[in-house]
Enzyme design. Sequence first.
Site, PDB file in Angstrom:
ATOM      1  N   LYS A  78      -7.318 -12.179  -3.360  1.00  0.00           N
ATOM      2  CA  LYS A  78      -7.497 -11.375  -2.141  1.00  0.00           C
ATOM      3  C   LYS A  78      -7.662  -9.901  -2.485  1.00  0.00           C
ATOM      4  O   LYS A  78      -8.578  -9.240  -1.997  1.00  0.00           O
ATOM      5  CB  LYS A  78      -6.272 -11.551  -1.229  1.00  0.00           C
ATOM      6  CG  LYS A  78      -6.169 -10.542  -0.119  1.00  0.00           C
ATOM      7  CD  LYS A  78      -4.938 -10.740   0.736  1.00  0.00           C
ATOM      8  CE  LYS A  78      -3.713 -10.015   0.288  1.00  0.00           C
ATOM      9  NZ  LYS A  78      -3.670  -8.564   0.546  1.00  0.00           N
ATOM     10  N   ASN A  79      -6.782  -9.381  -3.358  1.00  0.00           N
ATOM     11  CA  ASN A  79      -6.799  -7.940  -3.618  1.00  0.00           C
ATOM     12  C   ASN A  79      -7.959  -7.493  -4.499  1.00  0.00           C
ATOM     13  O   ASN A  79      -8.155  -6.292  -4.695  1.00  0.00           O
ATOM     14  CB  ASN A  79      -5.469  -7.494  -4.239  1.00  0.00           C
ATOM     15  CG  ASN A  79      -4.359  -7.474  -3.203  1.00  0.00           C
ATOM     16  OD1 ASN A  79      -4.598  -7.701  -2.018  1.00  0.00           O
ATOM     17  ND2 ASN A  79      -3.136  -7.208  -3.641  1.00  0.00           N
TER      18      ASN A  79
ATOM     19  N   CYS B  42       4.121   0.470   8.366  1.00  0.00           N
ATOM     20  CA  CYS B  42       3.895  -0.917   7.959  1.00  0.00           C
ATOM     21  C   CYS B  42       5.217  -1.520   7.544  1.00  0.00           C
ATOM     22  O   CYS B  42       6.176  -0.798   7.267  1.00  0.00           O
ATOM     23  CB  CYS B  42       2.832  -0.957   6.876  1.00  0.00           C
ATOM     24  SG  CYS B  42       3.308  -1.476   5.282  1.00  0.00           S
TER      25      CYS B  42
ATOM     26  N   ASP C 263       4.471  -7.450  -5.709  1.00  0.00           N
ATOM     27  CA  ASP C 263       4.049  -8.587  -4.884  1.00  0.00           C
ATOM     28  C   ASP C 263       4.699  -9.907  -5.312  1.00  0.00           C
ATOM     29  O   ASP C 263       4.496 -10.935  -4.656  1.00  0.00           O
ATOM     30  CB  ASP C 263       2.515  -8.720  -4.906  1.00  0.00           C
ATOM     31  CG  ASP C 263       1.844  -7.665  -4.039  1.00  0.00           C
ATOM     32  OD1 ASP C 263       2.547  -6.928  -3.332  1.00  0.00           O
ATOM     33  OD2 ASP C 263       0.598  -7.574  -4.073  1.00  0.00           O
TER      34      ASP C 263
ATOM     35  N   ARG D 286      -2.641 -14.334   5.763  1.00  0.00           N
ATOM     36  CA  ARG D 286      -3.332 -13.149   5.271  1.00  0.00           C
ATOM     37  C   ARG D 286      -3.568 -13.257   3.766  1.00  0.00           C
ATOM     38  O   ARG D 286      -4.459 -12.584   3.243  1.00  0.00           O
ATOM     39  CB  ARG D 286      -2.511 -11.894   5.547  1.00  0.00           C
ATOM     40  CG  ARG D 286      -2.385 -11.541   7.018  1.00  0.00           C
ATOM     41  CD  ARG D 286      -1.677 -10.211   7.180  1.00  0.00           C
ATOM     42  NE  ARG D 286      -2.117  -9.311   6.124  1.00  0.00           N
ATOM     43  CZ  ARG D 286      -1.312  -8.522   5.407  1.00  0.00           C
ATOM     44  NH1 ARG D 286      -0.035  -8.494   5.643  1.00  0.00           N
ATOM     45  NH2 ARG D 286      -1.800  -7.749   4.460  1.00  0.00           N
TER      46      ARG D 286
ATOM     47  N   ARG E 126       3.920   3.939   3.170  1.00  0.00           N
ATOM     48  CA  ARG E 126       2.607   3.742   2.553  1.00  0.00           C
ATOM     49  C   ARG E 126       1.585   4.808   2.975  1.00  0.00           C
ATOM     50  O   ARG E 126       0.625   4.513   3.693  1.00  0.00           O
ATOM     51  CB  ARG E 126       2.079   2.331   2.848  1.00  0.00           C
ATOM     52  CG  ARG E 126       2.951   1.258   2.230  1.00  0.00           C
ATOM     53  CD  ARG E 126       2.452  -0.117   2.494  1.00  0.00           C
ATOM     54  NE  ARG E 126       1.482  -0.561   1.515  1.00  0.00           N
ATOM     55  CZ  ARG E 126       1.008  -1.798   1.474  1.00  0.00           C
ATOM     56  NH1 ARG E 126       1.387  -2.682   2.358  1.00  0.00           N
ATOM     57  NH2 ARG E 126       0.128  -2.149   0.560  1.00  0.00           N
TER      58      ARG E 126
HETATM   59  C1  UD1 Z   1      -1.864  -2.486  -3.295  1.00  0.00           C
HETATM   60  C2  UD1 Z   1      -1.941  -3.957  -2.977  1.00  0.00           C
HETATM   61  C3  UD1 Z   1      -0.562  -4.500  -2.597  1.00  0.00           C
HETATM   62  C4  UD1 Z   1       0.452  -4.163  -3.693  1.00  0.00           C
HETATM   63  C5  UD1 Z   1       0.407  -2.679  -4.046  1.00  0.00           C
HETATM   64  C6  UD1 Z   1       1.264  -2.318  -5.252  1.00  0.00           C
HETATM   65  C7  UD1 Z   1      -4.183  -4.249  -2.122  1.00  0.00           C
HETATM   66  C8  UD1 Z   1      -5.060  -4.501  -0.954  1.00  0.00           C
HETATM   67  N1  UD1 Z   1      -2.869  -4.150  -1.883  1.00  0.00           N
HETATM   68  O1  UD1 Z   1      -1.431  -1.813  -2.109  1.00  0.00           O
HETATM   69  O2  UD1 Z   1      -0.653  -5.915  -2.444  1.00  0.00           O
HETATM   70  O3  UD1 Z   1       1.745  -4.469  -3.253  1.00  0.00           O
HETATM   71  O4  UD1 Z   1      -0.944  -2.274  -4.345  1.00  0.00           O
HETATM   72  O5  UD1 Z   1       0.859  -3.042  -6.366  1.00  0.00           O
HETATM   73  O6  UD1 Z   1      -4.646  -4.160  -3.247  1.00  0.00           O
HETATM   74  N2  UD1 Z   1       1.256   6.034  -2.438  1.00  0.00           N
HETATM   75  C9  UD1 Z   1       1.351   7.358  -2.067  1.00  0.00           C
HETATM   76  N3  UD1 Z   1       0.229   7.972  -1.604  1.00  0.00           N
HETATM   77  C10 UD1 Z   1      -0.974   7.341  -1.515  1.00  0.00           C
HETATM   78  C11 UD1 Z   1      -1.047   5.990  -1.895  1.00  0.00           C
HETATM   79  C12 UD1 Z   1       0.078   5.367  -2.353  1.00  0.00           C
HETATM   80  O7  UD1 Z   1       2.413   7.968  -2.138  1.00  0.00           O
HETATM   81  O8  UD1 Z   1      -1.958   7.958  -1.099  1.00  0.00           O
HETATM   82  C13 UD1 Z   1       2.471   5.335  -2.918  1.00  0.00           C
HETATM   83  C14 UD1 Z   1       2.906   4.165  -2.025  1.00  0.00           C
HETATM   84  O9  UD1 Z   1       3.702   4.602  -0.938  1.00  0.00           O
HETATM   85  C15 UD1 Z   1       3.662   3.288  -3.003  1.00  0.00           C
HETATM   86  C16 UD1 Z   1       2.909   3.508  -4.326  1.00  0.00           C
HETATM   87  O10 UD1 Z   1       2.152   4.698  -4.152  1.00  0.00           O
HETATM   88  O11 UD1 Z   1       4.975   3.777  -3.157  1.00  0.00           O
HETATM   89  C17 UD1 Z   1       1.966   2.389  -4.689  1.00  0.00           C
HETATM   90  O12 UD1 Z   1       1.172   2.044  -3.564  1.00  0.00           O
HETATM   91  P1  UD1 Z   1      -0.326   1.542  -3.720  1.00  0.00           P
HETATM   92  O13 UD1 Z   1      -0.572   1.097  -5.124  1.00  0.00           O
HETATM   93  O14 UD1 Z   1      -1.235   2.576  -3.174  1.00  0.00           O
HETATM   94  O15 UD1 Z   1      -0.350   0.280  -2.770  1.00  0.00           O
HETATM   95  P2  UD1 Z   1      -1.611  -0.238  -1.998  1.00  0.00           P
HETATM   96  O16 UD1 Z   1      -2.831   0.171  -2.745  1.00  0.00           O
HETATM   97  O17 UD1 Z   1      -1.501   0.114  -0.572  1.00  0.00           O
END
Ligand code: UD1
Length: 438
Positions: A23-24, A118, A308, A401, A123
């Site tokens: 999915k990701n 969320c 995950d 999902r 996030r």
């Molecule tokens: C993706 C995955 C999700 C997985 C996560 C961590 C997808 C669609 N989803 O989510 O399944 O659990 O990676 O491996 O691929 N952060 C910030 N600022 C930002 C972005 C992120 O502070 O702009 C922080 C987040 O709050 C979190 C950390 O960075 O603490 C990692 O998040 P991130 O890797 O961005 O998660 P997703 O990409 O949303």
Amino acid sequence: MSDKLIIEGGIPLSGEISISGAKNAALPILVATLLCDEPVILSNVPYLYDITTVMKLLNQIGVRLLINERMQIEVDTQNVHCYFAPYDLVKSMRASILVLGPLLAKYGEASVSLPGGCAIGARPVNLHIEGMRALGAQVTLEGGHVKARAKKRLKGATIVLSKVTVTGTENILMAAVLAEGRTIIRNAACEPEVCDLAKFLNAMGARICGIGTDTLIVDGVKRLHGGYYKVISDRIEAGTYLVASAMTRGKVRVNHIDPSLLSNLLGKLCLAGAYLRYGNDWIELDMQGRQPKAVDIVTAPYPAIPTDMQAQLMAMNAVSEGSAKVTETIFENRFMHVCEMQRMGADISLHNNTAMIRGKPYLQAALVTATDLRASASLVLAGLMAINGETVVEGIGHIDRGYEYLEEKLLQLGARVRRVIDHPLNRVFSQQAESIVD
Ligand code: UD1
């Protein structure tokens, strides 16, 4: 309301299943087709709610999608006419933010509703926005939307991410492939799904080096062409079934998965007492009927144990011999499954971002509610080891999902599980039944 899953636990899983597309990886790759000037054909795309959500989003902005009976998807982006991702789609799937980079790079304009809160924490998307700004875009927040504009072609830059972010890296990468000059992304996420997106982009004519490392070097090109690409398989789905097998003391083979993508998890399963065999694209786990041993877990970016898999490993520890600590370092508030597992008799105490689990041979069947995708999976796994009745997992919509054909695959492994569909008629019948009881 959504469907329920009813599970009769205590049966060791046994047999083999095939792992679906990731999915990701499929989500960003579907979105990345926006960058291509010609049609793209994608295979190994899982049939999941998040995938149909992103397809709906692409369709709304003018993308033509053709799907055949094997979920091969032909994507044609030549009639894109709108650069907006509305709130109703973004709120049901945060990954919709991924359209920001490609729309901006290709059309000079993008507007995406802010995802908002969320179930697993705040996030934020600040790193996505900072990345677009570094590439020369003007980004503003207006009325709950991220609005990005670029008067001319984006310009390559060096971007140092202050935190490892998966979709943040993907968004910046997609914007950078059409930018003028060289972009260097440091502290980039190197999750296999990010690598798969980069490989897809290169297959369509992008020039990305450093794939699989924390430094991605992108030399911008003027256009991407079309072509065929097969999405990688889902390491989290494979990991979930392997953990299910370990905790039920079973013997399961998962096919169509590259074992090297799960090496740290497989190490933990060995420590838990599993016998593992594997080939190029399969893994077999055999507990030889024994209860697993509890194992300490710390989640962190790839190649460490993925966040995950945290909830599923917590479920395994709850039915293991001994006690263990599970530490979550990626997301705050990703312990929503704990109180539901406690309702099933699990011995878990929480201290900030760490859970202490004292294992026991079995859990007790109960009615529990799923709150997010991986929490739902962990409750189903807990249900597989819950005795004295049937476990009912409500809110199973979250599972749809991210897990393709979950109950079919569990049935194939010998589990006793069935879905009760939340059909309006079922609600009428159950209300009638309740009034008869009253
Ligand atoms: C993706 C995955 C999700 C997985 C996560 C961590 C997808 C669609 N989803 O989510 O399944 O659990 O990676 O491996 O691929 N952060 C910030 N600022 C930002 C972005 C992120 O502070 O702009 C922080 C987040 O709050 C979190 C950390 O960075 O603490 C990692 O998040 P991130 O890797 O961005 O998660 P997703 O990409 O949303």
